[in-house]
Design a protein around this motif. Structure first.
Motif, short mmCIF file in Angstrom:
data_model
loop_
_atom_site.label_atom_id
_atom_site.label_comp_id
_atom_site.label_asym_id
_atom_site.label_seq_id
_atom_site.Cartn_x
_atom_site.Cartn_y
_atom_site.Cartn_z
N PRO A 286 0.80 -1.23 0.00
CA PRO A 286 0.00 0.00 0.00
C PRO A 286 0.83 1.28 0.00
O PRO A 286 0.41 2.29 -0.56
CB PRO A 286 -0.85 -0.11 1.27
CG PRO A 286 -0.18 -1.16 2.10
CD PRO A 286 0.48 -2.09 1.15
N MET A 287 2.03 1.22 0.58
CA MET A 287 2.85 2.42 0.60
C MET A 287 3.46 2.72 -0.77
O MET A 287 3.91 3.82 -1.03
CB MET A 287 3.96 2.29 1.65
CG MET A 287 3.42 2.13 3.07
SD MET A 287 2.11 3.33 3.50
CE MET A 287 3.04 4.86 3.44
N GLU A 288 3.46 1.71 -1.66
CA GLU A 288 4.00 1.90 -3.00
C GLU A 288 2.92 2.26 -4.02
O GLU A 288 3.24 2.77 -5.10
CB GLU A 288 4.73 0.64 -3.47
CG GLU A 288 6.00 0.35 -2.69
CD GLU A 288 6.71 -0.89 -3.23
OE1 GLU A 288 6.17 -1.53 -4.17
OE2 GLU A 288 7.79 -1.22 -2.71
N VAL A 289 1.66 1.98 -3.69
CA VAL A 289 0.60 2.21 -4.69
C VAL A 289 -0.55 3.06 -4.17
O VAL A 289 -1.40 3.47 -4.96
CB VAL A 289 0.03 0.87 -5.21
CG1 VAL A 289 1.12 0.05 -5.88
CG2 VAL A 289 -0.64 0.06 -4.09
N ALA A 290 -0.61 3.32 -2.86
CA ALA A 290 -1.76 4.03 -2.33
C ALA A 290 -1.37 5.08 -1.31
O ALA A 290 -2.16 5.43 -0.43
CB ALA A 290 -2.75 3.04 -1.71
N LYS B 116 2.66 6.27 -12.37
CA LYS B 116 2.28 5.14 -13.23
C LYS B 116 2.01 3.90 -12.39
O LYS B 116 1.01 3.17 -12.61
CB LYS B 116 3.37 4.85 -14.25
CG LYS B 116 3.00 3.71 -15.20
CD LYS B 116 4.07 3.48 -16.26
CE LYS B 116 3.65 2.34 -17.19
NZ LYS B 116 4.66 2.09 -18.24
N ARG B 117 2.85 3.63 -11.41
CA ARG B 117 2.66 2.47 -10.53
C ARG B 117 1.36 2.60 -9.76
O ARG B 117 0.61 1.62 -9.60
CB ARG B 117 3.85 2.38 -9.57
CG ARG B 117 3.75 1.28 -8.52
CD ARG B 117 3.81 -0.08 -9.14
NE ARG B 117 3.96 -1.12 -8.12
CZ ARG B 117 3.55 -2.36 -8.25
NH1 ARG B 117 2.98 -2.76 -9.37
NH2 ARG B 117 3.73 -3.25 -7.28
N VAL B 118 1.08 3.79 -9.27
CA VAL B 118 -0.17 4.01 -8.54
C VAL B 118 -1.37 3.76 -9.45
O VAL B 118 -2.35 3.12 -9.06
CB VAL B 118 -0.21 5.44 -7.96
CG1 VAL B 118 -1.60 5.75 -7.38
CG2 VAL B 118 0.86 5.61 -6.90
N TRP B 119 -1.28 4.23 -10.68
CA TRP B 119 -2.39 4.05 -11.61
C TRP B 119 -2.54 2.60 -12.05
O TRP B 119 -3.65 2.16 -12.39
CB TRP B 119 -2.27 4.99 -12.81
CG TRP B 119 -3.09 6.23 -12.56
CD1 TRP B 119 -2.65 7.45 -12.15
CD2 TRP B 119 -4.51 6.33 -12.70
NE1 TRP B 119 -3.70 8.31 -12.00
CE2 TRP B 119 -4.86 7.64 -12.34
CE3 TRP B 119 -5.51 5.45 -13.07
CZ2 TRP B 119 -6.18 8.10 -12.36
CZ3 TRP B 119 -6.83 5.89 -13.09
CH2 TRP B 119 -7.15 7.20 -12.73
N GLU B 120 -1.49 1.81 -12.01
CA GLU B 120 -1.63 0.38 -12.26
C GLU B 120 -2.55 -0.24 -11.20
O GLU B 120 -3.42 -1.08 -11.52
CB GLU B 120 -0.26 -0.31 -12.23
CG GLU B 120 0.61 0.00 -13.44
CD GLU B 120 2.01 -0.57 -13.30
OE1 GLU B 120 2.35 -1.06 -12.20
OE2 GLU B 120 2.77 -0.52 -14.28
#
Length: 253
Positions: free
Chosen positions: A52-56, A66-70
């Protein structure tokens, strides 16, 4: 749970809601699992495959949009295919009948509104609104569900800023409007119906405790242990999509 035990609990809960002057519902991810939206924290949920700390988190959105939007594309796929289940519909019916005044939800899926609930406080925001992180211009949420891997991150046509959902990312505070309204409702409430939340996420988890501290009655519908066991007055260890329609039928007539 035996039929007689269930009937006894339903009778107690129905009487509590009928006599309450200002009851509210407090919901979490569990209420939407039957709609096809997995609890992110459960085994097999999105947090078992994404950090979650890498995507949210707000930091991740700034570092690697880009990673978050994946992650967002996958999450919104769940949301787009989901529909309100009997638990959402029962709460909307109870609001129309005046048995509950509002729903305070930790969910961002919009299913309470889709079910017909009119007064919904989205404590963590919602995926029905998108805006540019640069110029703050609103963006059509319908377009968000058409975003594909080749389109991410979604950027604003006007300024090139990254577009984001109006949800609370890790590292961000609760929106002041939601915090104020939830606090106001909790201060007035004399009963709270907890549905589908284990009570692990702060500061939302304090809402039922604050109602209890002011003398309110706590009704809980959850499968398995939760952090609310010490404050719950009436507890259904059962599925919300089964119990809530039964409770609505006993309170809305």
């Amino acid at each position: 749970m035996s039929d007689s035990a269930l009937e006894s609990l339903l009778a107690r809960a129905a009487e509590t809601l009928k006599s309450a002057r200002h009851a509210v519902a407090f919901t979490g991810a569990g209420i939407s699992v039957p709609s096809g939206i997995p609890d992110f924290r459960s085994p097999g949920g999105l947090w078992s495959r994404f950090d979650p700390m890498e995507v949210a988190s707000i930091g991740a959105l700034r570092r690697d949009p880009k990673r978050v939007w994946e992650f967002l594309v996958e999450a919104m796929d769940f949301f787009g295919r989901a529909a309100p289940n009997p638990a959402h519909l029962a709460l909307a019916e109870m609001e129309r009948a005046g048995r509950i005044r509002a729903v305070i939800t930790q969910n961002i899926d919009g299913l309470h509104q889709e079910a017909g609930s009119r007064r919904v406080v989205e404590f963590h925001g919602g995926c029905q609104t998108f805006y540019c992180t640069g110029c703050k211009a609103p963006h059509d949420p319908g377009l968000a569900r058409k975003i594909t891997a080749s389109d991410i991150p979604w950027r604003c046509a006007a300024c090139g800023g990254v577009v984001r959902p109006d949800v609370v990312f890790f590292g961000e505070g609760i929106p002041q409007a939601a915090l104020h309204e939830a606090s106001r409702l909790a201060a007035q409430a004399d009963a709270v119906l907890i549905v589908g939340t284990s009570g692990e996420v702060a500061p939302a988890n304090q809402i039922p405790a604050n109602i209890k501290a002011r003398g309110g009655t706590v009704i809980e519908i959850n499968l398995g242990p939760t952090l609310y066991r010490d404050i719950t007055d009436i507890r259904f260890d059962a599925k919300a999509e089964e119990v809530l329609p039964l409770l609505a039928s006993r309170t809305c007539c």
